[in-house]
Design an enzyme around this catalytic site. Structure first.
Site, PDB file in Angstrom:
ATOM      1  N   ASN A 175     -10.240  -0.256  -0.116  1.00 55.68           N
ATOM      2  CA  ASN A 175      -8.632  -0.136   0.045  1.00 55.68           C
ATOM      3  C   ASN A 175      -8.254  -0.568  -1.345  1.00 55.68           C
ATOM      4  O   ASN A 175      -8.371  -1.745  -1.592  1.00 55.68           O
ATOM      5  CB  ASN A 175      -8.224  -0.764   1.291  1.00 55.68           C
ATOM      6  CG  ASN A 175      -6.699  -0.756   1.305  1.00 55.68           C
ATOM      7  OD1 ASN A 175      -6.024  -0.458   0.372  1.00 55.68           O
ATOM      8  ND2 ASN A 175      -6.235  -1.256   2.459  1.00 55.68           N
TER       9      ASN A 175
ATOM     10  N   HIS B 270      -3.143   7.227   1.979  1.00 51.55           N
ATOM     11  CA  HIS B 270      -3.787   5.927   1.658  1.00 51.55           C
ATOM     12  C   HIS B 270      -4.899   5.665   2.178  1.00 51.55           C
ATOM     13  O   HIS B 270      -5.415   5.874   3.512  1.00 51.55           O
ATOM     14  CB  HIS B 270      -2.493   4.568   2.114  1.00 51.55           C
ATOM     15  CG  HIS B 270      -3.026   3.255   2.051  1.00 51.55           C
ATOM     16  ND1 HIS B 270      -3.623   2.861   0.726  1.00 51.55           N
ATOM     17  CD2 HIS B 270      -3.207   2.384   2.961  1.00 51.55           C
ATOM     18  CE1 HIS B 270      -4.098   1.676   1.051  1.00 51.55           C
ATOM     19  NE2 HIS B 270      -3.787   1.214   2.105  1.00 51.55           N
TER      20      HIS B 270
ATOM     21  N   CYS C  31       0.639  -1.164  -0.012  1.00 49.21           N
ATOM     22  CA  CYS C  31      -0.062   0.088  -0.136  1.00 49.21           C
ATOM     23  C   CYS C  31       0.966   1.415  -0.090  1.00 49.21           C
ATOM     24  O   CYS C  31       0.412   2.473  -0.156  1.00 49.21           O
ATOM     25  CB  CYS C  31      -0.910  -0.020   1.295  1.00 49.21           C
ATOM     26  SG  CYS C  31      -2.036  -1.422   1.362  1.00 49.21           S
TER      27      CYS C  31
END
Length: 329
Positions: free
Chosen positions: A286, A256, A123
């Site tokens: 996500n 993020h 990520c």
């Protein structure tokens, strides 16, 4: 004796792409119920802030998503793919073992010749890739770069584990980074701590044509949350100090997009109102390395971000990796 003027890197175009298939929490819950997994829209929203995510069809690869996002970024920058001399794709879900997704994307763009490679920092991948591209442009190793985060995380989810399968989605975001005589990327910082590899991982690999280990995502959510909140604040402050800036200089925080609670906590620690935080997790879920460039492009396209704004991009992910980039947009 003459000295050459400093060389910087600036973002000149952004682009993004989400696959057409959108699954609301209610739709996902209905699908999971068929396998005996119980969840609900309320349960997901309360814990994560996520309301929907996009999943790619089985015949669509990460490079296909990256292609759409890249073309949009190139159009926004007003340049042709053949002018690109560096392509970096941040991904944890490459098309194949090798060659890199970046090389496959380069071919699809019709832009051979320049360097092309993947970055694997989960990520944090886009922040890692942007930092590398900035360094290569500053040193003269590249002049026009495509930096992409592209993921098909739906392929590595365990749909019997409701604590993880409701969190992730697919998508891609891209930026064009060009050499400039005025600062654009102001400061960067990257970190990793492999001691925490087991709290977020996909512990499988291919050997002799067989899958060894477990090829599905595993996560200790509480451990990830605890680590994430701490490192995101510290790396943001460190990058601000490098650039000679303070919290008050941040026009937009683009974190993020993992969990609304992590973003809220980070904003509080940086003394930022949530009105200054770009939030797309509700509609995207996500999307790992794609989440920051997806959020960036969304904010540019909707007019939230304007030329001259100072942006703090930061990510944290499996590895354990984390980093931040301060940008004068």
């Amino acid at each position: 004796m003459t000295t050459s003027s400093p060389r910087y890197a600036r973002i000149t175009g952004t682009g993004s792409y989400l696959p057409p298939k959108r699954l609301s929490n209610a739709q996902l819950a209905e699908e999971l119920a068929k396998s005996g997994v119980e969840t609900s829209d309320e349960w997901i929203v309360e814990r994560t802030g996520i309301r929907a995510r996009h999943f790619a069809d089985s015949d669509v690869a990460s490079s296909d998503l990256a292609l759409h996002a890249s073309r949009a970024a190139l159009e926004a920058a007003g340049i042709d793919a053949t002018q690109i001399d560096l392509i970096i794709v941040a991904t944890s879900t490459p098309d194949m073992v090798f060659p890199s997704t970046a090389c496959l994307l380069q071919h699809k763009l019709g832009a051979p010749g320049g360097a092309a490679f993947d970055v694997q920092a989960v990520c944090s991948g886009f922040v890692y890739a942007l930092t590398i591209a900035d360094s290569m442009i500053r040193t003269g190793a590249a002049s026009k770069a495509l930096v992409i985060g592209a993921e098909t995380f739906s392929r590595i989810l365990d749909f019997k584990d409701r604590t993880t399968c409701v969190l992730f989605g697919d998508g891609a975001g891209a930026v064009v980074l060009e050499a400039s005589d005025t600062p654009g990327i102001l400061a960067c910082e990257l970190h990793a701590d492999g001691r925490h590899a087991d709290i977020l991982c996909v512990p499988g690999n291919v050997s002799g044509g067989q899958i060894l280990g477990d090829p599905l995502l595993k996560m200790d959510g509480q451990a990830v949350f605890k680590l994430a909140v701490g490192v995101l604040e510290s790396v943001a402050r460190s990058v601000l100090a490098k650039a000679g800036k303070t919290d008050a200089d941040i026009d937009w925080l683009i974190p993020h997009q993992a969990n609304i609670r992590i973003m809220q906590s980070t904003a509080r620690k940086l003394k930022l109102s949530m009105d200054k935080v770009v939030v797309t997790v509700a509609e995207h879920g996500n999307t790992s390395a794609a989440s920051i460039p997806l959020a960036l492009d969304h904010a540019v396209k909707t007019g939230q971000i304007k030329k001259g704004d100072t942006l703090m991009l930061e990510g944290v992910g499996g590895g354990f990796t984390w980093g931040a980039v301060l940008v004068d947009y």
